[in-house]
Design a protein around this motif. Structure first.
Motif, mmCIF file in Angstrom:
data_model
loop_
_atom_site.group_PDB
_atom_site.id
_atom_site.type_symbol
_atom_site.label_atom_id
_atom_site.label_comp_id
_atom_site.label_asym_id
_atom_site.label_seq_id
_atom_site.Cartn_x
_atom_site.Cartn_y
_atom_site.Cartn_z
ATOM 1 N N SER A 83 0.818 -1.209 0.000
ATOM 2 C CA SER A 83 0.000 0.000 0.000
ATOM 3 C C SER A 83 0.858 1.269 0.000
ATOM 4 N N ILE A 84 1.934 1.276 0.795
ATOM 5 C CA ILE A 84 2.788 2.470 0.899
ATOM 6 C C ILE A 84 4.252 2.034 0.959
ATOM 7 N N ILE A 85 5.072 2.714 0.207
ATOM 8 C CA ILE A 85 6.521 2.543 0.269
ATOM 9 C C ILE A 85 7.119 3.838 0.837
ATOM 10 N N THR A 86 7.945 3.705 1.849
ATOM 11 C CA THR A 86 8.607 4.877 2.433
ATOM 12 C C THR A 86 10.108 4.786 2.177
ATOM 13 N N ILE A 87 10.639 5.810 1.547
ATOM 14 C CA ILE A 87 12.081 5.865 1.254
ATOM 15 C C ILE A 87 12.695 7.038 2.005
ATOM 16 N N ASP A 88 13.707 6.745 2.793
ATOM 17 C CA ASP A 88 14.501 7.790 3.447
ATOM 18 C C ASP A 88 15.849 7.867 2.733
ATOM 19 N N ARG A 89 16.155 9.005 2.191
ATOM 20 C CA ARG A 89 17.456 9.163 1.545
ATOM 21 C C ARG A 89 18.212 10.329 2.181
ATOM 22 N N VAL A 90 19.530 10.193 2.242
ATOM 23 C CA VAL A 90 20.393 11.189 2.883
ATOM 24 C C VAL A 90 21.339 11.775 1.845
ATOM 25 N N ALA A 91 21.487 13.094 1.839
ATOM 26 C CA ALA A 91 22.421 13.761 0.928
ATOM 27 C C ALA A 91 23.198 14.817 1.704
ATOM 28 N N TYR A 92 24.518 14.807 1.541
ATOM 29 C CA TYR A 92 25.392 15.794 2.180
ATOM 30 C C TYR A 92 25.849 16.818 1.144
ATOM 31 N N SER A 93 26.027 18.061 1.577
ATOM 32 C CA SER A 93 26.563 19.091 0.695
ATOM 33 C C SER A 93 27.380 20.084 1.508
ATOM 34 N N ALA A 94 28.366 20.684 0.854
ATOM 35 C CA ALA A 94 29.182 21.713 1.495
ATOM 36 C C ALA A 94 28.393 23.014 1.559
ATOM 37 N N GLY A 95 28.338 23.611 2.757
ATOM 38 C CA GLY A 95 27.595 24.844 2.937
ATOM 39 C C GLY A 95 28.499 26.066 2.837
ATOM 40 N N ASN A 96 27.986 27.180 3.263
ATOM 41 C CA ASN A 96 28.722 28.443 3.249
ATOM 42 C C ASN A 96 28.806 28.987 4.680
ATOM 43 N N PRO A 97 30.047 29.147 5.210
ATOM 44 C CA PRO A 97 31.346 29.011 4.545
ATOM 45 C C PRO A 97 31.824 27.565 4.511
ATOM 46 N N ASP A 98 32.641 27.255 3.500
ATOM 47 C CA ASP A 98 33.206 25.913 3.382
ATOM 48 C C ASP A 98 34.717 25.903 3.585
ATOM 49 N N PHE A 99 35.291 27.058 3.961
ATOM 50 C CA PHE A 99 36.743 27.145 4.122
ATOM 51 C C PHE A 99 37.064 28.193 5.187
ATOM 52 N N THR A 100 38.049 27.901 6.010
ATOM 53 C CA THR A 100 38.535 28.880 6.974
ATOM 54 C C THR A 100 40.011 28.604 7.258
ATOM 55 N N SER A 101 40.739 29.650 7.635
ATOM 56 C CA SER A 101 42.158 29.502 7.945
ATOM 57 C C SER A 101 42.543 30.492 9.033
ATOM 58 N N GLY A 102 43.707 30.297 9.631
ATOM 59 C CA GLY A 102 44.190 31.163 10.708
ATOM 60 C C GLY A 102 44.754 30.320 11.834
ATOM 61 N N ASN A 103 44.762 30.899 13.048
ATOM 62 C CA ASN A 103 45.238 30.121 14.202
ATOM 63 C C ASN A 103 44.287 30.201 15.395
ATOM 64 N N ALA A 104 43.093 30.756 15.158
ATOM 65 C CA ALA A 104 42.104 30.867 16.233
ATOM 66 C C ALA A 104 41.196 29.640 16.248
ATOM 67 N N ASN A 105 40.246 29.635 17.172
ATOM 68 C CA ASN A 105 39.254 28.556 17.216
ATOM 69 C C ASN A 105 38.214 28.758 16.119
ATOM 70 N N THR A 106 37.748 27.660 15.547
ATOM 71 C CA THR A 106 36.695 27.716 14.548
ATOM 72 C C THR A 106 35.752 26.542 14.765
ATOM 73 N N ARG A 107 34.693 26.478 13.954
ATOM 74 C CA ARG A 107 33.707 25.412 14.122
ATOM 75 C C ARG A 107 33.550 24.616 12.835
ATOM 76 N N LEU A 108 33.475 23.313 12.998
ATOM 77 C CA LEU A 108 33.062 22.408 11.928
ATOM 78 C C LEU A 108 31.669 21.929 12.317
ATOM 79 N N ALA A 109 30.678 22.238 11.486
ATOM 80 C CA ALA A 109 29.288 22.018 11.904
ATOM 81 C C ALA A 109 28.478 21.376 10.794
ATOM 82 N N LEU A 110 27.403 20.699 11.193
ATOM 83 C CA LEU A 110 26.432 20.169 10.234
ATOM 84 C C LEU A 110 25.025 20.447 10.744
ATOM 85 N N SER A 111 24.123 20.661 9.822
ATOM 86 C CA SER A 111 22.705 20.840 10.152
ATOM 87 C C SER A 111 21.879 20.008 9.177
#
Length: 307
Positions: free
Chosen positions: A204-232
């Motif tokens: 009667s019903i088919i349920t499909i869960d699919r997952v896709a990852y993508s690079a967000g903005n910002p996707d690059f950082t440099s320096g010597n301070a603390n930064t965050r690597l995050a996902l939502s």
């Protein structure tokens, strides 16, 4: 005699000063570098642990398939001490993995076709100005690699072959597409359409869960301070009525490890077994006739950012 008495204290002071300068020089040459080396190693160890935790977050997000946010704080540079405040630096980069999708879902009914892609990212950390432990990290296909001096090796596995074999048992590839079928009972009919009086099982019903990852903005950082690597992660749900055909394609992309493709295909074959699919490399196909099922497509889009 008085003249000699006046010279003696000056000579003694010069000798003491020479000893002090020698001790300070020896301290700067031996102790300070050792302190900086230890500080750099502690910094790189902290980066390594944060990246390993984030790799776990990536796999957890695929398994949970819920709206969520994960992040890790990463210190890009280190090596500073009380006696020397100069710090090394680092770069953190998130990239989409290839121009083509890892896999594709095709859903067809009488009115239109729907395509949903499965994509992945990779992320990497590279040190800048780290003279004691010039060691970087790169996460791809569920495996964390460590690089130094132009060479790369898995972080927690002895060889690349063992690392690829671990993908088969990780469950991560299979978590990118999960399929659930709900069955119901409908009246059985003769060829002329009349009811036989019996009930038969029907999807009667088919349920499909699919997952896709993508690079967000910002996707690059440099320096010597603390930064965050995050996902939502965000969820989008679509209902498609009266599906006539369902296809899953895992292309023979040479950029994708064979073990990853095999694990994903193996998972699809197991989940689709009750639907009697046909498999023609690289596509699984299921056709529906008679009572057509509805399909719920739940798309989990996970955006990964650096900075």
């Amino acid at each position: 005699m008085r003249h000699n008495d006046a010279v003696a204290p000056v000579v003694a002071a010069i000798l003491i000063l020479a000893v002090v300068v020698t001790l300070i020089s020896a301290f700067q040459v031996t102790v300070v570098p050792a302190m900086k080396e230890r500080s750099e190693m502690e910094h790189i160890a902290g980066v390594e642990m944060a990246l390993l935790r984030f790799s776990s977050h990536i796999e957890t997000a695929a398994a949970m398939k819920q709206p969520l946010v994960f992040s890790e704080t990463i210190q890009l540079g280190g090596g500073d001490t009380l006696l020397n405040s100069i710090k090394s630096g680092g770069t953190l980069y998130v990239m989409n993995d290839g121009e083509k999708p890892l896999a594709q879902i095709n859903i067809t009914n009488h009115s239109h076709s729907t395509i949903s892609n499965i994509t992945l990212i990779n992320f990497s950390y590279s040190p800048v100005g780290n003279y004691w432990r010039d060691q970087g990290y790169d996460w791809r296909w569920g495996v964390m690699n460590v690089s130094s001096g132009g060479r790369e090796t898995p972080l927690i596995f002895p060889t690349m072959q063992v690392a690829e074999e671990s993908i088969l048992n990780s469950g991560f590839p299979g978590s990118l597409i999960t399929i659930k079928t709900d069955w119901g009972l409908i009246p059985e009919r003769f060829d002329n359409g009349t009811i036989t009086g019996n009930l038969i099982e029907h999807i009667s019903i088919i349920t499909i869960d699919r997952v896709a990852y993508s690079a967000g903005n910002p996707d690059f950082t440099s320096g010597n301070a603390n930064t965050r690597l995050a996902l939502s992660a965000k969820i989008n749900e679509t209902r498609i009525f009266n599906v006539t055909e369902l296809g899953f394609r895992v292309p023979d992309n040479t950029l994708i490890p064979e073990s990853f493709r095999y694990a994903l295909n193996n998972s699809l074959g197991h989940q689709l077994s009750s639907l009697n699919p046909t498999f023609s490399q690289p596509t699984w196909t299921i056709s529906f006739t008679g009572h057509l099922p509805d399909l719920i497509l739940r798309e989990t889009d996970i955006r990964v950012t650096a900075g």
